[in-house]
Design a protein around this motif. Structure first.
Motif: not given
Length: 383
Positions: A203-208, A274, A278
């Protein structure tokens, strides 16, 4: 049906099976993950029900003992000694199987799954399945290197099998599921069931990151090398070698690895925690250590790769990609700043490498999705 999924305590081996495990659950099956205590946190983060079996083994120390020798670090002490003929990695798999097998046999008898899906190096699953009289299905995470060493398996598994009343074992199981592109797979004497590689990196936040007017290079060093020896975690050295106005460099690390990077040049972006899948679609080149999961994630994104392997299995996987024309292998002792920079820039402008990586990406995409493999598993379980 009840479906048991099991791996020994190495997260990337479990991660390879997570998409299929969720496909089985989405199809209505009761799925349970069984693993050693130190893998429980990673198993819980998959969202799947899980249970601990057996005890932990110091696998990191065993991996440390068979790292490839280098001029910088020399030959590992364990690598210099004989060890009874079988490759050292197989002894590590045997130790983990011994630590898991008794609990896994008990769990299988009590929970009564219709089938066991397992990491090909989690040999306790073969014994538990044979005791329960249910099929054991291997789920590969890369090239089938265990198949190449299968002549050693009967001797390594015999003591555990005898303890549980088994005279003969089939260590390669009833069937094998294979996410590795056939064009780069090792030669085998069985017909595997192909499955599309669907990256799961936790799991983790997708980078922008947004668009870039320069070729973007992603540097990552997986999770193994930092655990084995922090000196072998080369991401920081690679980043400092590649940073220049010519390329947009992004380095992907875990939070614990951030301190190992050292000074990061201006303009280099550090992405912590991340999911790699992703990040890679926005990149043009992957520079990494050659681990199976990282390399497959790069192939799924269609990226050529510059690989600096330091373990025998990393070297084996890197070599397969080099032969396909989708990667360049740089030996550890040659991975100085100038050579890293020159090789990376060459790959960025190598049309043949881009085409080879695109072909492997298409080969992955053309395989059946995990959901399409579930009916095949149901037929095996019923049979």
């Amino acid at each position: 049906m009840r479906m048991l999924v099991t791996a020994w305590a190495w997260p990337s081996h479990l991660y390879a099976m997570v998409p299929l495990a969720w496909a089985m659950r989405a199809a209505g099956h009761d799925v349970l993950v069984a693993c050693q205590p130190s893998l429980m946190a990673a198993a819980e983060r998959t969202g799947l029900p899980c249970v601990r079996v057996g005890s932990d083994v110091d696998s990191v120390d065993m991996v440390r003992g068979y790292a490839l020798p280098t001029r910088r670090f020399g030959t590992p002490e364990a690598a210099a000694s004989a060890n009874g003929g079988a490759p050292r990695a197989l002894r590590m798999f045997q130790a983990n199987a011994e630590a898991m097998v008794d609990d896994l046999v008990r769990l299988t008898r009590e929970w009564r799954p219709a089938l066991i899906v397992h990491d090909p190096t989690a040999w306790a699953a073969s014994i538990a399945a044979a005791v329960a009289g249910v099929p054991a299905v291997r789920h590969l995470y890369g090239a089938d290197l265990v198949h190449r060493a299968r002549r050693f398996l009967p001797e390594l598994l015999a003591p555990m099998g005898e303890r549980h009343g088994l005279d003969d074992l089939e260590p390669l199981g009833a069937a094998t599921i294979d996410p590795f592109p056939a064009s780069v797979q090792v030669e085998v004497d069985y017909r595997p069931a192909p499955i599309r590689y669907v990256p799961y990196n936790g799991p983790g936040q997708a980078p922008r990151l947004g668009p870039s007017d320069r070729p973007r290079v992603c540097v990552t060093w997986g999770t193994t090398m930092a655990r084995v020896d922090s000196r072998r975690f080369l991401a920081g050295e690679v980043v400092r070698a590649l940073a220049s106005p010519e390329v947009d460099v992004v380095v992907a690390v875990t939070a614990a690895q951030r301190r190992l990077l050292g000074p990061v040049p201006e303009g280099v972006r550090v992405v912590e925690g991340a999911p790699l899948h992703a990040l890679l679609p926005s990149c043009d080149l992957l520079v990494a250590h050659g681990g199976a999961g990282t390399s497959l994630t790069g192939l799924a994104a269609g990226l050529p790769q510059l690989l600096v392997p330091q373990l025998p299995d990393h070297q084996a996987h890197a070599t397969r990609l080099v032969r396909a024309g989708a990667a360049d292998l740089l030996p550890f002792d040659e991975a100085g700043p100038a050579e890293l920079r020159e090789r990376a820039l060459r790959l960025l402008h190598d049309e043949r490498a881009r085409q080879a990586a695109a072909c492997l990406r298409q080969e992955i995409a053309d395989r059946p999705a995990p959901a399409a493999v579930v009916p095949w598993l149901e037929r095996i379980a019923v049979a």
